[in-house]
Structures are given as C-alpha cells and as structure tokens.
Design a protein around this motif. Sequence first.
Motif, PDB file in Angstrom:
ATOM      1  N   SER A 120      -7.100   7.792   7.149  1.00  0.00           N
ATOM      2  CA  SER A 120      -7.930   7.269   8.850  1.00  0.00           C
ATOM      3  C   SER A 120      -7.544   9.092   8.739  1.00  0.00           C
ATOM      4  CB  SER A 120      -5.732   6.803   9.580  1.00  0.00           C
ATOM      5  OG  SER A 120      -5.290   6.034   9.072  1.00  0.00           O
ATOM      6  N   CYS A 121      -7.041  10.212   8.337  1.00  0.00           N
ATOM      7  CA  CYS A 121      -7.793  11.293   8.889  1.00  0.00           C
ATOM      8  C   CYS A 121      -9.274  11.466   8.433  1.00  0.00           C
ATOM      9  CB  CYS A 121      -7.246  12.467   7.387  1.00  0.00           C
ATOM     10  SG  CYS A 121      -4.707  12.658   8.177  1.00  0.00           S
ATOM     11  N   ARG A 170      -9.438   7.439  -4.542  1.00  0.00           N
ATOM     12  CA  ARG A 170      -9.083   8.962  -3.382  1.00  0.00           C
ATOM     13  C   ARG A 170      -8.421   9.856  -3.055  1.00  0.00           C
ATOM     14  NH1 ARG A 170      -6.603   5.198   0.920  1.00  0.00           N
ATOM     15  NH2 ARG A 170      -8.389   3.549   0.122  1.00  0.00           N
ATOM     16  N   ILE A 171      -9.380  11.067  -2.536  1.00  0.00           N
ATOM     17  CA  ILE A 171      -8.552  12.045  -2.471  1.00  0.00           C
ATOM     18  C   ILE A 171      -7.159  11.535  -2.296  1.00  0.00           C
ATOM     19  CG2 ILE A 171      -9.527  12.339  -0.586  1.00  0.00           C
ATOM     20  CD1 ILE A 171      -9.542  15.115  -1.734  1.00  0.00           C
ATOM     21  N   LYS A 172      -6.822  13.348  -2.708  1.00  0.00           N
ATOM     22  CA  LYS A 172      -4.934  12.990  -1.560  1.00  0.00           C
ATOM     23  C   LYS A 172      -5.310  14.761  -1.242  1.00  0.00           C
ATOM     24  CE  LYS A 172      -2.098  11.324  -5.825  1.00  0.00           C
ATOM     25  NZ  LYS A 172      -3.912   9.854  -5.933  1.00  0.00           N
ATOM     26  N   ILE A 173      -3.990  14.814  -0.427  1.00  0.00           N
ATOM     27  CA  ILE A 173      -3.819  15.435   0.866  1.00  0.00           C
ATOM     28  C   ILE A 173      -3.664  17.158   0.130  1.00  0.00           C
ATOM     29  CG2 ILE A 173      -1.771  17.019   2.060  1.00  0.00           C
ATOM     30  CD1 ILE A 173      -2.586  14.875   3.395  1.00  0.00           C
ATOM     31  N   TYR A 230       0.781  -0.849  -0.205  1.00  0.00           N
ATOM     32  CA  TYR A 230       0.170   0.126  -0.269  1.00  0.00           C
ATOM     33  C   TYR A 230       0.917   1.263   0.113  1.00  0.00           C
ATOM     34  CZ  TYR A 230       1.291   0.294   5.018  1.00  0.00           C
ATOM     35  OH  TYR A 230       1.808  -0.144   6.398  1.00  0.00           O
ATOM     36  N   ASP A 231       0.580   2.405  -0.790  1.00  0.00           N
ATOM     37  CA  ASP A 231       1.131   3.154  -0.362  1.00  0.00           C
ATOM     38  C   ASP A 231       1.004   4.350   0.557  1.00  0.00           C
ATOM     39  OD1 ASP A 231       1.493   6.287  -0.693  1.00  0.00           O
ATOM     40  OD2 ASP A 231      -0.078   6.608  -2.420  1.00  0.00           O
ATOM     41  N   GLY A 232       1.715   4.668   1.343  1.00  0.00           N
ATOM     42  CA  GLY A 232       1.922   5.389   2.723  1.00  0.00           C
ATOM     43  C   GLY A 232       1.178   6.469   3.230  1.00  0.00           C
ATOM     44  N   ALA A 233       0.694   6.937   2.098  1.00  0.00           N
ATOM     45  CA  ALA A 233       0.540   8.620   2.309  1.00  0.00           C
ATOM     46  C   ALA A 233      -0.639   8.620   1.645  1.00  0.00           C
ATOM     47  CB  ALA A 233       0.579   8.870   0.704  1.00  0.00           C
ATOM     48  N   ALA A 234      -1.558   7.618   0.915  1.00  0.00           N
ATOM     49  CA  ALA A 234      -2.837   7.521   0.829  1.00  0.00           C
ATOM     50  C   ALA A 234      -3.516   6.759   2.232  1.00  0.00           C
ATOM     51  CB  ALA A 234      -3.409   6.567  -0.379  1.00  0.00           C
ATOM     52  N   ILE A 288     -15.761  13.877   3.231  1.00  0.00           N
ATOM     53  CA  ILE A 288     -15.531  12.834   3.220  1.00  0.00           C
ATOM     54  C   ILE A 288     -15.344  11.542   3.008  1.00  0.00           C
ATOM     55  CG2 ILE A 288     -16.387  10.869   5.577  1.00  0.00           C
ATOM     56  CD1 ILE A 288     -17.347  13.813   6.919  1.00  0.00           C
ATOM     57  N   GLN A 289     -16.526  11.898   1.839  1.00  0.00           N
ATOM     58  CA  GLN A 289     -16.602  10.305   1.096  1.00  0.00           C
ATOM     59  C   GLN A 289     -15.656  10.560  -0.040  1.00  0.00           C
ATOM     60  OE1 GLN A 289     -20.819  11.529  -0.283  1.00  0.00           O
ATOM     61  NE2 GLN A 289     -21.639  10.567   0.620  1.00  0.00           N
ATOM     62  N   LYS A 290     -14.938  11.286  -0.175  1.00  0.00           N
ATOM     63  CA  LYS A 290     -13.837  11.471  -1.357  1.00  0.00           C
ATOM     64  C   LYS A 290     -12.901  11.063  -0.700  1.00  0.00           C
ATOM     65  CE  LYS A 290     -15.433  15.933  -3.636  1.00  0.00           C
ATOM     66  NZ  LYS A 290     -14.972  17.236  -4.097  1.00  0.00           N
ATOM     67  N   ILE A 291     -12.629  11.174   1.280  1.00  0.00           N
ATOM     68  CA  ILE A 291     -11.781  10.672   1.441  1.00  0.00           C
ATOM     69  C   ILE A 291     -11.620   9.570   1.612  1.00  0.00           C
ATOM     70  CG2 ILE A 291     -10.003  10.573   4.016  1.00  0.00           C
ATOM     71  CD1 ILE A 291     -11.211  13.662   3.349  1.00  0.00           C
ATOM     72  N   LEU A 292     -12.941   8.548   2.509  1.00  0.00           N
ATOM     73  CA  LEU A 292     -13.296   7.904   2.704  1.00  0.00           C
ATOM     74  C   LEU A 292     -13.508   6.839   1.538  1.00  0.00           C
ATOM     75  CD1 LEU A 292     -14.670   7.398   5.930  1.00  0.00           C
ATOM     76  CD2 LEU A 292     -12.585   7.455   5.642  1.00  0.00           C
ATOM     77  N   ASP A 293     -12.405   6.382   0.434  1.00  0.00           N
ATOM     78  CA  ASP A 293     -12.463   6.094  -1.249  1.00  0.00           C
ATOM     79  C   ASP A 293     -11.988   4.490  -0.754  1.00  0.00           C
ATOM     80  OD1 ASP A 293     -12.201   4.851  -3.633  1.00  0.00           O
ATOM     81  OD2 ASP A 293     -12.241   7.218  -4.330  1.00  0.00           O
ATOM     82  N   PRO A 294     -12.428   3.628  -1.278  1.00  0.00           N
ATOM     83  CA  PRO A 294     -11.603   2.220  -0.983  1.00  0.00           C
ATOM     84  C   PRO A 294     -10.765   1.975  -1.270  1.00  0.00           C
ATOM     85  CG  PRO A 294     -14.385   1.808  -1.769  1.00  0.00           C
ATOM     86  CD  PRO A 294     -13.871   2.836  -1.102  1.00  0.00           C
TER      87      PRO A 294
END
Length: 445
Positions: free
Chosen positions: A195-196, A252-255, A186-190, A241-247
């Motif tokens: 988790s955020c 998934r949205i980035k920082i 997995y990508d640590g950043a994603a 939140i829906q963009k962040i909690l993309d499985p």
Amino acid sequence: MKKSTRKVGKYEVGRTIGEGTFAKVKFAKNTDTGESVAVKVLAKSTILKHRMVDQIKREISIMKIVRHPNIVRLHEVLAGRAKIYIILEFVSGGELFDKIVHRGRLSEDECRRYFQQLIDAVSHCHSKGVYHRDLKPENLLLDSYGNLKVSDFGLSALPQQGVGLLHTTCGTPNYVAPEVLSNQGYDGAAADVWSCGVILFVIMAGYLPFDEIDLPTLYQKINAAQFSCPFWFSKGAKSLIQKILDPNPKTRIKIEGIQKDPWFQKNYVPVRPREEEVNLDDVRAVFDNIEDQYVSEQSTVDEGGPLIMNAFEMITLSQGLNLSALFDRQQDYVKRQTRFVSRKPARVIISTVEAVAESMGLKVHTRNYKTRLEGISANKVAQFAVVLEVYEVAPSLFMVDVRKAAGDTLEYHKFYKNFCAKLDNIIWKPTEGLANSSFLRTMTC
C-alpha cells in the motif's frame, strides 16, 4: 439563530469537521490549556446495536500504543450518558489526497519527504505488532508545518497468539496487495508495504497505478502487478517502486530494505519517537462499563436557525493560525476547499440544494439546516454520500460547508465541481473591488 457549542468535561466542542457512517468528528478546544483538538463522537446505542464494542476498543487501544510524531495522537477517551468521545490531535492541513487533487503530481523531493515520514510511521506500527491495512492518501493528514500524520486505524490488526497470517480481506481495492485479495492468508507487514508503494506512485504520478471501472479487471491488474511508471520518474524512484509493487509477498522488499534504499536515503533524517508509558485505564473505564460511566455534558445550543460560526471557528478553517490559507483560494493546502458563501436566506439555500440534488438522482435528507445526499458511486460498487451544513457568518451572509461522508475522494471532488455549477444562482461571487479587500472572497467556488 443557534450557537454550536457543547461542553464535554474540559472540552468545548464546536462545529462538525468530518462525518462517517458511525461517527462524527468535531472541532473542540481544551478550556484548561487552550489547545485545539478533534473529537470523534460515537453514539453508544449505535456501538451496541452493531456490536462494535470490541472493534472500537481495539482501534482506540492501538492508537494509544502507536505513539509517533507521524501518527495522529489520541489524547484520551471520555464517555457521556449516550455518547463516547475520542479526543484526538487536531491536524489542520487537510488530507494528502486533497493536495494531489488540486496540484496533480508532487515534486520528487516532496514525495520523498512524505514517503520517508510514512515509512517511519508504518515501521513504528510494525515494531509494536500493529498492521494498518487501510493505508491510502485519504488516511494521510498534513499538519500546519506540512508534516505527514497517519490516521484511521479502524481496520488495523494486532497479531493473535499462535496465528501467523491475517485472513480478513479489507482496505480500499486500488491500494490492496494481491495476497489480500486471494483469501489465502497474508503477512500484514508485507501488505502494508504494498500500500505504501501505491501511495508513492500516486503522489509522484498524480494517478493510480491500478485503476479500472470494474473490479474483476482491477484485481487482474493488481495480481499481475500490471503497471508502468511515467517518464518523469527518476531511475531510483522507479527501481524502488518496482521492488515494492512485487506481487510475490515473499520477495517483496521489506521496510528495512526500503530504509536502506539509495533513493529513500537522500536527505533522510529518521524520527526517533520517545518511549512513553501507555495507560489504557480510560479505555477500559469507557468500554467495560459502557452503560454507566460518563462525564458531564452541557449543551449550549439555541434552536431557531443555522449554526453561528464564530471568529475562532473560522480561523480553524485555515491552516493553523495562518489566515492567508483561508483567504487565498490559490493556496493548495486548504482542506478540500469545499465550501461556498451565499447571501441568500438559509431556507432558500437549503431548498435550492435539495432541488439540485434531486435533479441529479440523489436521495435527500434534511434536518436543522443540515442536508445529507446519498447515491451510488460511479463504478456502481459502493455508496456515495455528501453532507452539507449551513453556517451564519454574519447577518445575511452564510457559509455552506460541504464534505464527503462516504465514497471515493476523487469522485467527491468531481461531484463538488459539478454541484457548484448547478448552484451558481445562490453562490455569492464578490465584485472585483470587494474581492480584493474581503476575506470571504476566497470561500466561493
């Protein structure tokens, strides 16, 4: 009675304020500057026995690399003959999780401010090539001004040359991204971004988006991103939140996308940390010569009874030097509020605690007016442990400090409430008149 002080180099080390499996955290004061600090104390024998030298060295190095206003600062590392002392910034406002437990959900504006600070801190970590991998409200502290501070880099990772993905499954199940559970890399950043998103949901809702008693069902819900936002979430918050909690970590949205989001941007003032030269000489000195490098240690402990809590240590129980936080039980930001006062003799307090704990099916270990209680968590998948320590506040007046040593924080709060109910006969509850004039009234359950 005995006093709770030890001199380590220029630091006067006092009472324990936290305890984990391999380390204790103690309050201390820099005798040169008067600055309050937290000292993480690790036994060299434990580090060597469990072959943790590389892990601890990595954690310390990472905390020195990621210096940011919203990350707990590591000042220096010292070594005694038998122990290693990690000198950290003292953060007096407690855990963000405690605020949620006491108040339930927070206001949307307050959540946004905490989330902005969290994203700033995580973005800074990622810019240094550091991935936290265990982001959760319990690892987010608040300072005396209410600013968020990210802590606990014990599971963090640095990228390895030639390796694009991380493969270690770690973190707390409810906050872990689906790809971390899949064991496919997995990508640590994603993963940190996911988790955020869970953290934002929790502080806005007052409960977890993914929460099941059995792990297989929990993992199914996480993998499917099966959750729903409560009606009080604004349209903007729900969309983010829906963009962040993309499985799917690839979509998934980035920082950078989070920082440009309209909901996130409201009243956003980005933090610009000043660049500092990082010196790891003290880390190398401690760990490259773990057997023989040490600073002077002077113990001033007198045996014979519970630790004596002096006035300065009592002040540190409050938020910074704002004594009202110590005296007023109604204030939400007092750290955990898991302490009570008794007028019973210290021996009676300990024996009563032991009897109640045993009646609850817990294992009990007592030494020098300090008791550790151990059991299995409610979901039957992890250890649960609590430490109680008796302090003398005044003649015939004792404070019992109770803190979580292992297990889930929410479960700990439920345990504490139930435990206090069973200890009712030893807990001092001041009379109405005395309660209005005595600061100790607030330290009772």
